[in-house]
Every structure is written in structure tokens, then in C-alpha cells.
Motif scaffolding. Structure first.
Motif, PDB file in Angstrom:
ATOM      1  N   LEU A  15       0.828  -1.203   0.000  1.00  0.00           N
ATOM      2  CA  LEU A  15       0.000   0.000   0.000  1.00  0.00           C
ATOM      3  C   LEU A  15       0.865   1.257   0.000  1.00  0.00           C
ATOM      4  CD1 LEU A  15      -2.767   1.240   0.008  1.00  0.00           C
ATOM      5  CD2 LEU A  15      -2.868   0.890   2.484  1.00  0.00           C
ATOM      6  N   ARG A  16       1.926   1.263   0.800  1.00  0.00           N
ATOM      7  CA  ARG A  16       2.860   2.403   0.790  1.00  0.00           C
ATOM      8  C   ARG A  16       3.454   2.599  -0.604  1.00  0.00           C
ATOM      9  NH1 ARG A  16       5.250   4.121   5.973  1.00  0.00           N
ATOM     10  NH2 ARG A  16       4.421   2.813   7.626  1.00  0.00           N
ATOM     11  N   GLN A  17       3.834   1.488  -1.220  1.00  0.00           N
ATOM     12  CA  GLN A  17       4.417   1.557  -2.564  1.00  0.00           C
ATOM     13  C   GLN A  17       3.403   2.110  -3.569  1.00  0.00           C
ATOM     14  OE1 GLN A  17       5.779  -2.216  -4.164  1.00  0.00           O
ATOM     15  NE2 GLN A  17       7.494  -1.161  -5.137  1.00  0.00           N
ATOM     16  N   ALA A  18       2.162   1.661  -3.487  1.00  0.00           N
ATOM     17  CA  ALA A  18       1.122   2.130  -4.417  1.00  0.00           C
ATOM     18  C   ALA A  18       0.821   3.611  -4.212  1.00  0.00           C
ATOM     19  CB  ALA A  18      -0.147   1.297  -4.244  1.00  0.00           C
ATOM     20  N   LEU A  19       0.911   4.089  -2.969  1.00  0.00           N
ATOM     21  CA  LEU A  19       0.642   5.496  -2.681  1.00  0.00           C
ATOM     22  C   LEU A  19       1.802   6.407  -3.061  1.00  0.00           C
ATOM     23  CD1 LEU A  19      -1.135   5.160   0.758  1.00  0.00           C
ATOM     24  CD2 LEU A  19      -2.136   6.084  -1.345  1.00  0.00           C
ATOM     25  N   GLY A  20       2.994   5.852  -3.173  1.00  0.00           N
ATOM     26  CA  GLY A  20       4.153   6.660  -3.543  1.00  0.00           C
ATOM     27  C   GLY A  20       4.398   7.769  -2.539  1.00  0.00           C
ATOM     28  N   ALA A  21       4.615   8.990  -3.028  1.00  0.00           N
ATOM     29  CA  ALA A  21       4.909  10.134  -2.163  1.00  0.00           C
ATOM     30  C   ALA A  21       3.769  10.434  -1.196  1.00  0.00           C
ATOM     31  CB  ALA A  21       5.213  11.365  -3.013  1.00  0.00           C
ATOM     32  N   ASP A  22       2.538  10.098  -1.566  1.00  0.00           N
ATOM     33  CA  ASP A  22       1.388  10.338  -0.680  1.00  0.00           C
ATOM     34  C   ASP A  22       1.480   9.538   0.614  1.00  0.00           C
ATOM     35  OD1 ASP A  22       0.180  12.156  -2.408  1.00  0.00           O
ATOM     36  OD2 ASP A  22      -1.005  10.604  -3.417  1.00  0.00           O
ATOM     37  N   ALA A  23       2.220   8.438   0.614  1.00  0.00           N
ATOM     38  CA  ALA A  23       2.347   7.606   1.815  1.00  0.00           C
ATOM     39  C   ALA A  23       2.955   8.384   2.977  1.00  0.00           C
ATOM     40  CB  ALA A  23       3.188   6.364   1.519  1.00  0.00           C
ATOM     41  N   GLY A  24       3.760   9.378   2.689  1.00  0.00           N
ATOM     42  CA  GLY A  24       4.382  10.188   3.730  1.00  0.00           C
ATOM     43  C   GLY A  24       3.404  11.084   4.484  1.00  0.00           C
ATOM     44  N   GLN A  25       2.225  11.285   3.924  1.00  0.00           N
ATOM     45  CA  GLN A  25       1.203  12.118   4.567  1.00  0.00           C
ATOM     46  C   GLN A  25       0.243  11.299   5.418  1.00  0.00           C
ATOM     47  OE1 GLN A  25      -0.560  15.152   1.918  1.00  0.00           O
ATOM     48  NE2 GLN A  25       0.707  14.203   0.340  1.00  0.00           N
ATOM     49  N   VAL A  26       0.466   9.996   5.467  1.00  0.00           N
ATOM     50  CA  VAL A  26      -0.413   9.073   6.175  1.00  0.00           C
ATOM     51  C   VAL A  26       0.227   8.654   7.495  1.00  0.00           C
ATOM     52  CG1 VAL A  26      -1.457   6.763   6.049  1.00  0.00           C
ATOM     53  CG2 VAL A  26      -1.383   8.221   4.006  1.00  0.00           C
ATOM     54  N   THR A  27      -0.583   8.533   8.546  1.00  0.00           N
ATOM     55  CA  THR A  27      -0.125   7.937   9.800  1.00  0.00           C
ATOM     56  C   THR A  27      -0.403   6.450   9.693  1.00  0.00           C
ATOM     57  OG1 THR A  27      -0.643   9.944  11.030  1.00  0.00           O
ATOM     58  CG2 THR A  27      -0.424   7.904  12.302  1.00  0.00           C
ATOM     59  N   TRP A  28       0.617   5.632   9.957  1.00  0.00           N
ATOM     60  CA  TRP A  28       0.519   4.180   9.788  1.00  0.00           C
ATOM     61  C   TRP A  28       0.530   3.478  11.137  1.00  0.00           C
ATOM     62  CZ3 TRP A  28      -0.175   2.242   4.937  1.00  0.00           C
ATOM     63  CH2 TRP A  28       0.057   3.109   3.878  1.00  0.00           C
TER      64      TRP A  28
END
Length: 84
Positions: free
Chosen positions: A66-79
Motif C-alpha cells: 500500500l505504501r508503494q502504491a501510494l508513492g509520495a502520498d504515503a508520507g502524509q499518512v499515519t501508519w
């Protein structure tokens, strides 16, 4: 549960004690990894586009793809690893 909604393979419920639309818990019922990633990335990106905070709690084996699919957007997500 009268507050439940079902839409396009997702189940959503307003959480008790949270007023308005302050928090929504959504569960996804996906038939394949491809469907899961498409639905999740769309959901997360739509929330980010609305400047909403996003918390994704998934097992570790789901987080990587999921992080890979989101790319740069993954950095804006709390995991969070939901297995912990």
C-alpha cells in the motif's frame, strides 16, 4: 446498527462519541490484492485531497504494497500495524 452504511464493498460506521463527521471507520471487503490496492489508494488520496488526516491501520503484509502504491502520498499518512 442504524448508523451503518454500505457502499461499493466498504462498510462505514460513525463512531459513538464523535460529533459530526469527525471520525469515520471504514472496512474494505476486497476480492483481490489489485482491488484492495485500487480501493485503498483511491480512498486515502481522496481524504488527503480534502486535507483530512489519514490513519491507516493494516497488518504489516498489507502496509508495504500500500505504501508503494501510494508513492509520495504515503508520507502524509499515519501508519499503524494492526497486529500489534
Amino acid at each position: 446498527m442504524h448508523d451503518d452504511q454500505q457502499q461499493a464493498g466498504t462498510v462505514s460506521r460513525q463512531v459513538a462519541g464523535i460529533s459530526g463527521e469527525g471520525f469515520r471507520h471504514v472496512a474494505l471487503l476486497a476480492g483481490s490484492q489489485e482491488q484492495y490496492l485500487a480501493e485503498m489508494t483511491g480512498f486515502v488520496r481522496a481524504a488527503l485531497a480534502r486535507d483530512e488526516p489519514v490513519l491507516v491501520a493494516v497488518p504489516a503484509f498489507r502496509a508495504g504494497p500500500l505504501r508503494q502504491a501510494l508513492g509520495a502520498d504515503a508520507g502524509q499518512v499515519t501508519w499503524a500495524d494492526m497486529a500489534e
